[in-house]
Design an enzyme around this catalytic site. Structure first.
Site, PDB file in Angstrom:
ATOM      1  N   CYS A 293       0.912  -1.303  -0.072  1.00 53.04           N
ATOM      2  CA  CYS A 293       0.047  -0.214  -0.051  1.00 53.04           C
ATOM      3  C   CYS A 293       0.750   1.385  -0.065  1.00 53.04           C
ATOM      4  O   CYS A 293       0.507   2.328  -0.552  1.00 53.04           O
ATOM      5  CB  CYS A 293      -0.841  -0.114   1.198  1.00 53.04           C
ATOM      6  N   GLU A 391      -5.140   3.412  -7.450  1.00 57.57           N
ATOM      7  CA  GLU A 391      -4.037   2.240  -7.093  1.00 57.57           C
ATOM      8  C   GLU A 391      -4.341   1.296  -7.982  1.00 57.57           C
ATOM      9  O   GLU A 391      -5.387   0.339  -8.119  1.00 57.57           O
ATOM     10  CB  GLU A 391      -4.593   1.897  -5.624  1.00 57.57           C
TER      11      GLU A 391
HETATM   12  P1  NAD Z   1      -9.894  -5.716   0.139  1.00 55.68           P
HETATM   13  O1  NAD Z   1     -10.409  -4.472   0.509  1.00 55.68           O
HETATM   14  O2  NAD Z   1     -10.507  -6.362  -1.251  1.00 55.68           O
HETATM   15  O3  NAD Z   1     -10.117  -6.736   1.242  1.00 55.68           O
HETATM   16  C1  NAD Z   1      -9.359  -6.685   2.563  1.00 55.68           C
HETATM   17  C2  NAD Z   1     -10.485  -7.460   3.477  1.00 55.68           C
HETATM   18  O4  NAD Z   1     -11.450  -6.953   3.733  1.00 55.68           O
HETATM   19  C3  NAD Z   1     -10.140  -8.939   3.243  1.00 55.68           C
HETATM   20  O5  NAD Z   1      -9.963  -9.752   4.136  1.00 55.68           O
HETATM   21  C4  NAD Z   1     -11.729  -9.156   2.504  1.00 55.68           C
HETATM   22  O6  NAD Z   1     -12.160 -10.322   2.426  1.00 55.68           O
HETATM   23  C5  NAD Z   1     -12.340  -8.144   3.796  1.00 55.68           C
HETATM   24  N1  NAD Z   1     -13.551  -7.430   3.037  1.00 55.68           N
HETATM   25  C6  NAD Z   1     -13.992  -7.524   1.599  1.00 55.68           C
HETATM   26  N2  NAD Z   1     -15.212  -6.923   1.476  1.00 55.68           N
HETATM   27  C7  NAD Z   1     -15.630  -6.802   2.767  1.00 55.68           C
HETATM   28  C8  NAD Z   1     -16.858  -6.028   3.162  1.00 55.68           C
HETATM   29  N3  NAD Z   1     -17.843  -5.387   2.564  1.00 55.68           N
HETATM   30  N4  NAD Z   1     -16.847  -5.846   4.758  1.00 55.68           N
HETATM   31  C9  NAD Z   1     -15.912  -6.440   5.500  1.00 55.68           C
HETATM   32  N5  NAD Z   1     -14.735  -6.972   4.840  1.00 55.68           N
HETATM   33  C10 NAD Z   1     -14.640  -7.074   3.838  1.00 55.68           C
HETATM   34  O7  NAD Z   1      -8.326  -5.418  -0.059  1.00 55.68           O
HETATM   35  P2  NAD Z   1      -7.112  -6.479  -0.734  1.00 55.68           P
HETATM   36  O8  NAD Z   1      -7.452  -6.726  -2.190  1.00 55.68           O
HETATM   37  O9  NAD Z   1      -7.279  -7.784   0.036  1.00 55.68           O
HETATM   38  O10 NAD Z   1      -5.900  -5.860  -0.271  1.00 55.68           O
HETATM   39  C11 NAD Z   1      -5.418  -5.003  -1.167  1.00 55.68           C
HETATM   40  C12 NAD Z   1      -5.614  -3.419  -0.651  1.00 55.68           C
HETATM   41  O11 NAD Z   1      -5.258  -3.279   0.907  1.00 55.68           O
HETATM   42  C13 NAD Z   1      -4.991  -2.410  -1.261  1.00 55.68           C
HETATM   43  O12 NAD Z   1      -5.803  -1.308  -1.552  1.00 55.68           O
HETATM   44  C14 NAD Z   1      -3.947  -2.031  -0.273  1.00 55.68           C
HETATM   45  O13 NAD Z   1      -3.594  -0.356  -0.509  1.00 55.68           O
HETATM   46  C15 NAD Z   1      -4.550  -1.990   0.753  1.00 55.68           C
HETATM   47  N6  NAD Z   1      -3.786  -2.240   2.035  1.00 55.68           N
HETATM   48  C16 NAD Z   1      -3.520  -0.888   3.012  1.00 55.68           C
HETATM   49  C17 NAD Z   1      -2.449  -1.194   3.826  1.00 55.68           C
HETATM   50  C18 NAD Z   1      -2.310  -0.157   4.782  1.00 55.68           C
HETATM   51  O14 NAD Z   1      -1.787  -0.137   5.876  1.00 55.68           O
HETATM   52  N7  NAD Z   1      -2.946   1.112   4.389  1.00 55.68           N
HETATM   53  C19 NAD Z   1      -1.809  -2.472   4.052  1.00 55.68           C
HETATM   54  C20 NAD Z   1      -1.950  -3.458   3.213  1.00 55.68           C
HETATM   55  C21 NAD Z   1      -2.717  -3.367   2.209  1.00 55.68           C
END
Ligand code: NAD
Length: 487
Positions: A293, A391
């Site tokens: 991220c 992103e």
């Molecule tokens: P995502 O938002 O698709 O999923 C993250 C988590 O949320 C997963 O466990 C998923 O199953 C869950 N989820 C999905 N829909 C949901 C809902 N409606 N309610 C509750 N939970 C739900 O993200 P991803 O594809 O797994 O990860 C990549 C993203 O994470 C990127 O945008 C990245 O920038 C971000 N990220 C941010 C940080 C930070 O510290 N700022 C760190 C790592 C990743």
């Protein structure tokens, strides 16, 4: 660790290693596309039991008030994870596609070591603070503040740095006295389950204090922000999902702590060593195939040296290439899944439609198996292009010209995100002044590394709310109570 040796994992609910009620789902190696094994597929009923167990452990046991127990348990967990480090390392490389070198840092060893930081923080923390005597409305009163755990934490995490993110939530949440229900991402169930199994078998953490619920259903996580037994949702993931979590938490006025996406700028000033800066920018965007991220994905260079910078960056990206994550020298491994590769390829097509030029890369890497995309440099666009604003989460760098420090700051800040950034310049004071003007939660100046257990990390703007790690990250998991008595 049966997760790794038996090729299957369970749920951790109320102190039991439980197969769950929704059958099993597969987890795969993104570098080879081979199925590694299966994980327990939790249902809504399993999650309900996990929340109930966490609630009971918080309300009916002494966990939240027993600092010594928590400190001991966190140290046990850190030691146990260290003892299993080599198994965990192989599992992480296989399931996440994380380059081996990164497992010696943020992908494994660093977050495991940081558990001791949170244990020490809790041990030495000023839980009560005397505010002295005052006479509000003529009534002499002695007042003090007490910091207390928030309660049941619902932790929802992504797949890109599973140990870092799972442990950066578990560590401070437990140190602060909370109980936790962790819902990891469907792509990396084993990373979470392996930690759960070790925690269950090798620590004194009481039943219900930590529950880990794996599932292939993204929607399962939505239960946490809307359940009134959950006091705080600690979420890391995309900004779009963060928005949904916040909305679901709103009716219950539930606390939300959000670590979201980024589109961070790497600013090269006109007195910088251009070649070295472009080399570092190329290395950064290739790290873990750009699936971080806080990785810098917009490279801002002086307009008069744009062509030179394009050439130097492209050369560096070609030199890095893609590789097997198992190899110690690999920087750019696979993307996590076919779905993520499709997403990145969609952005590559968009870049072409927007008039961008692929100076290098721009396609899948030529390999027999795995979800690899070539390190890519996109030139010829402005900061208004969607590929410069959204992103991508792949090894894709957009290079943009700037007309001096003010313009560089303007472009860097012209983003819905505000997670991280980098500034490179020959005059340190000038580089610091630019860094101070970036509206982001972290900035590296001239290659400085901001990551660390004691270093608060988080975003401005749509990159999130709150800070993870450091004292600030610990205090996200605390309430403040003020007590007053007649003096
Ligand atoms: P995502 O938002 O698709 O999923 C993250 C988590 O949320 C997963 O466990 C998923 O199953 C869950 N989820 C999905 N829909 C949901 C809902 N409606 N309610 C509750 N939970 C739900 O993200 P991803 O594809 O797994 O990860 C990549 C993203 O994470 C990127 O945008 C990245 O920038 C971000 N990220 C941010 C940080 C930070 O510290 N700022 C760190 C790592 C990743």
């Amino acid at each position: 660790m049966s997760v790794w040796t038996d090729k299957t994992s369970n749920l951790l609910v109320d102190g039991e290693w439980h197969p769950g009620s929704g059958g099993r789902f597969e987890t795969a190696n993104p570098a080879t596309e081979e199925v590694l094994g299966t994980a327990a597929n939790a249902t809504a009923a399993d999650l309900d039991r996990a929340i109930a167990a966490a609630r009971r452990a918080f309300d009916e046991t002494g966990w939240s008030r027993d600092v010594d127990l928590r400190v001991r348990c966190l140290k046990q967990l850190g030691t146990a994870l260290q003892e299993h480090a080599e198994e965990l390392r192989e599992l992480t490389i296989a399931e996440v596609g994380a380059p081996r070198f990164l497992t010696h840092g943020a992908q494994l060893d660093a977050p495991v070591a940081d558990l001791a930081y949170f244990a020490d923080l809790a041990a030495g923390y000023e839980w009560t603070r005397d505010l002295g005597v005052a006479e509000p409305m003529g009534m002499p009163s002695r007042r003090w503040t007490r910091r207390e755990a928030v309660g049941v934490v619902g932790a929802i995490t992504p797949w890109n740095f599973p140990h870092q993110i799972n442990l950066a939530k578990l560590g401070p949440a437990l140190a602060a006295g909370n109980t936790v229900v962790l819902k990891p991402a469907p792509d990396t169930p084993w990373c979470a389950a392996a930690v759960a199994e070790i925690l269950l078998r090798e620590t004194d953490i009481p039943p219900g204090v930590v529950n880990v619920v794996t599932s292939d259903d993204h929607a399962l996580g939505a239960q946490l922000p809307s359940d009134e037994r959950v006091d705080l949702v600690s979420f890391t993931g995309s900004t779009a999902t963060g928005r949904a979590v916040m909305a679901a938490a709103a009716p219950g006025i539930k606390r939300t702590f959000l670590e979201l996406g980024g589109k961070s700028a790497f600013v090269v000033l006109d007195d910088a060593d251009l070649g070295a800066a472009c080399g570092l920018a190329a290395f950064t965007v290739c790290t873990h195939a750009g699936q971080g991220c806080a990785l810098t994905t917009r490279l801002l260079v002086p307009r008069e040296r744009y062509d030179e910078a394009v050439e130097a960056t492209a050369k560096a990206l070609r030199g890095i290439g893609v590789g097997d994550p198992d190899e110690p020298g690999t920087v750019c491994g696979p993307l996590i899944s076919a779905r993520q590769r499709d997403r990145v390829e969609g952005y590559l097509a968009l870049a072409r439609d927007e008039g961008g030029e692929f100076v290098t890369g721009g396609a899948r890497a030529e390999r027999d198996r795995g979800f690899f995309v070539e390190p890519t440099l996109i030139a010829g666009l402005t900061n208004d292009a969607r590929v410069a604003r959204e992103e991508i989460f792949g090894p894709v760098l957009v290079i943009l010209p700037h007309d001096g420090d003010d313009d560089a700051v303007r472009i860097a800040n012209d983003s819905p995100y505000g997670l991280s950034g980098a500034v490179h310049g020959g005059d340190l004071e000038r580089a610091r002044a630019v860094a101070a003007r970036l509206r982001t939660g972290t900035v590296g100046v001239n290659g400085g590394v901001w990551y660390g257990g004691d270093a608060p990390f988080g975003g401005y703007k749509q990159s999130g709310i709150g800070r993870e790690m450091g004292v600030a990250g610990f205090e996200e998991y605390l309430e403040t109570k003020l007590i007053a008595e007649p003096a």
